[in-house]
Design a protein around this motif. Structure first.
Motif, short mmCIF file in Angstrom:
data_model
loop_
_atom_site.label_atom_id
_atom_site.label_comp_id
_atom_site.label_asym_id
_atom_site.label_seq_id
_atom_site.Cartn_x
_atom_site.Cartn_y
_atom_site.Cartn_z
N LYS A 1 4.06 -5.91 0.41
CA LYS A 1 3.24 -6.78 -0.44
C LYS A 1 1.79 -6.73 0.04
CE LYS A 1 7.04 -9.97 -1.45
NZ LYS A 1 7.52 -9.21 -2.51
N PRO A 2 0.84 -6.87 -0.88
CA PRO A 2 -0.58 -6.82 -0.48
C PRO A 2 -0.94 -7.80 0.62
CG PRO A 2 -0.40 -6.72 -2.86
CD PRO A 2 0.99 -6.98 -2.34
N ASP A 3 -0.37 -9.01 0.60
CA ASP A 3 -0.74 -9.97 1.64
C ASP A 3 -0.23 -9.59 3.02
OD1 ASP A 3 1.89 -10.55 0.91
OD2 ASP A 3 1.66 -12.71 1.20
N ILE B 1 -8.23 -5.45 -0.37
CA ILE B 1 -6.95 -4.81 -0.05
C ILE B 1 -6.30 -4.32 -1.34
CG2 ILE B 1 -4.58 -5.31 0.72
CD1 ILE B 1 -5.88 -7.07 2.94
N GLU B 2 -6.29 -5.16 -2.39
CA GLU B 2 -5.69 -4.76 -3.66
C GLU B 2 -6.43 -3.59 -4.29
OE1 GLU B 2 -5.62 -8.54 -5.67
OE2 GLU B 2 -3.60 -9.00 -4.90
N GLN B 3 -7.76 -3.56 -4.14
CA GLN B 3 -8.54 -2.44 -4.67
C GLN B 3 -8.23 -1.15 -3.90
OE1 GLN B 3 -10.56 -2.38 -7.50
NE2 GLN B 3 -10.33 -0.20 -7.09
N ALA B 4 -8.10 -1.26 -2.59
CA ALA B 4 -7.76 -0.09 -1.78
C ALA B 4 -6.36 0.42 -2.14
CB ALA B 4 -7.83 -0.45 -0.29
N LEU B 5 -5.42 -0.49 -2.40
CA LEU B 5 -4.08 -0.08 -2.82
C LEU B 5 -4.11 0.62 -4.17
CD1 LEU B 5 -2.01 -3.20 -1.72
CD2 LEU B 5 -1.57 -0.84 -1.02
N ALA B 6 -4.91 0.10 -5.10
CA ALA B 6 -5.03 0.74 -6.41
C ALA B 6 -5.62 2.14 -6.27
CB ALA B 6 -5.90 -0.12 -7.34
N ASN B 7 -6.65 2.29 -5.44
CA ASN B 7 -7.26 3.60 -5.21
C ASN B 7 -6.27 4.56 -4.53
OD1 ASN B 7 -9.64 2.61 -6.30
ND2 ASN B 7 -10.59 2.21 -4.32
N LEU B 8 -5.51 4.04 -3.57
CA LEU B 8 -4.51 4.86 -2.88
C LEU B 8 -3.47 5.36 -3.87
CD1 LEU B 8 -2.97 6.02 -0.45
CD2 LEU B 8 -1.96 3.74 -0.12
N MET B 9 -2.94 4.46 -4.71
CA MET B 9 -1.94 4.87 -5.70
C MET B 9 -2.49 5.93 -6.64
SD MET B 9 0.21 1.52 -6.89
CE MET B 9 0.79 2.37 -8.34
N GLU B 10 -3.72 5.72 -7.10
CA GLU B 10 -4.32 6.67 -8.05
C GLU B 10 -4.47 8.05 -7.42
OE1 GLU B 10 -8.49 7.24 -10.48
OE2 GLU B 10 -7.83 5.20 -10.00
N MET C 1 -8.77 2.80 5.72
CA MET C 1 -7.87 1.76 5.31
C MET C 1 -6.72 2.33 4.46
SD MET C 1 -8.61 -1.62 2.94
CE MET C 1 -9.13 -2.87 4.09
N GLN C 2 -7.05 3.22 3.54
CA GLN C 2 -6.02 3.80 2.67
C GLN C 2 -5.03 4.65 3.45
OE1 GLN C 2 -7.56 5.67 -0.87
NE2 GLN C 2 -9.00 3.99 -1.23
N ALA C 3 -5.50 5.37 4.45
CA ALA C 3 -4.60 6.21 5.26
C ALA C 3 -3.59 5.34 6.00
CB ALA C 3 -5.41 7.06 6.23
N VAL C 4 -4.05 4.22 6.55
CA VAL C 4 -3.16 3.31 7.26
C VAL C 4 -2.17 2.68 6.28
CG1 VAL C 4 -3.05 1.17 8.60
CG2 VAL C 4 -4.81 2.86 9.10
N MET C 5 -2.65 2.30 5.11
CA MET C 5 -1.78 1.73 4.08
C MET C 5 -0.68 2.72 3.69
SD MET C 5 -4.47 -0.12 1.57
CE MET C 5 -4.79 -1.86 1.71
N GLU C 6 -1.06 3.97 3.50
CA GLU C 6 -0.10 5.00 3.14
C GLU C 6 0.97 5.14 4.22
OE1 GLU C 6 -0.07 9.85 2.63
OE2 GLU C 6 -1.86 8.77 1.99
N ALA C 7 0.55 5.14 5.47
CA ALA C 7 1.50 5.26 6.58
C ALA C 7 2.44 4.06 6.64
CB ALA C 7 0.74 5.42 7.90
#
Length: 174
Positions: free
Chosen positions: A17-19, A33-42, A1-7
């Motif tokens: 936006k998260p939604d 989704i918001e937790q995955a975004l937080a982990n990705l940013m970190e 999920m995080q890899a796709v979000m990054e792309a």
């Protein structure tokens, strides 16, 4: 999920936006989704690369690290973006802190003519027309735009420094 979000964040023109990720991950809750975004940013921002993922204007955007801006400008052979005049900066500050606000209210606070500065801010899309004030004459109401948040790297208007913090910063620079 995080890899796709990054792309997706990488290819997006505007902050994501998260939604918006719910279309990509319909089975995931907004909380996951918001937790995955937080982990990705970190994890992304912890590495020593040239890019950051930042929360800007209610979404997520990939940006270059500020410490590399001069070298990037040298490579691109560009100058810093056109600076705003002092009148435009003062007008923008009044609008940012007092919005929604009319031109007459800006004039009363600044004590100077601001229509030219306001026109510059509208052209640069840092300020937007929010509607009309329900009083006699129905003057136009102005406020900051999404581009204002993006340009200044703000999540939302609560990230603006308080007037006390602003005075302290200004005092340190004198």
């Amino acid at each position: 999920m995080q890899a796709v979000m990054e792309a997706i964040i990488y290819v997006a023109d505007d902050p994501v936006k998260p939604d918006q990720f719910r279309d990509v991950f319909p089975e995931a809750s907004l909380e996951s989704i918001e937790q995955a975004l937080a982990n990705l940013m970190e994890s992304f921002n912890a590495r020593a690369g040239g890019m950051l993922i930042r929360e800007v204007a209610g979404g997520y955007r990939m940006t270059t690290r500020p410490e590399h801006h001069e070298q990037i400008r040298a490579y691109l052979k560009t100058r810093p973006s056109a600076k705003l005049s002092m009148a435009a900066l003062e007008t923008l500050a009044v609008i940012a802190y007092k919005q929604p606000v009319t031109l007459a209210e800006v004039l009363a606070i600044r004590g100077k003519k601001s229509s030219t500065a306001l026109q510059t801010l509208l052209e640069r899309k840092l300020v937007a027309i929010l509607g009309r004030k329900p009083v006699v004459g129905r003057p136009i109401l102005y406020g900051t735009s999404k581009e204002f948040l993006i340009h200044f790297g703000l999540k939302n208007l609560t990230d603006l420094p308080t007037l006390e913090e602003f005075a302290q910063i200004a005092g340190e620079q004198l």
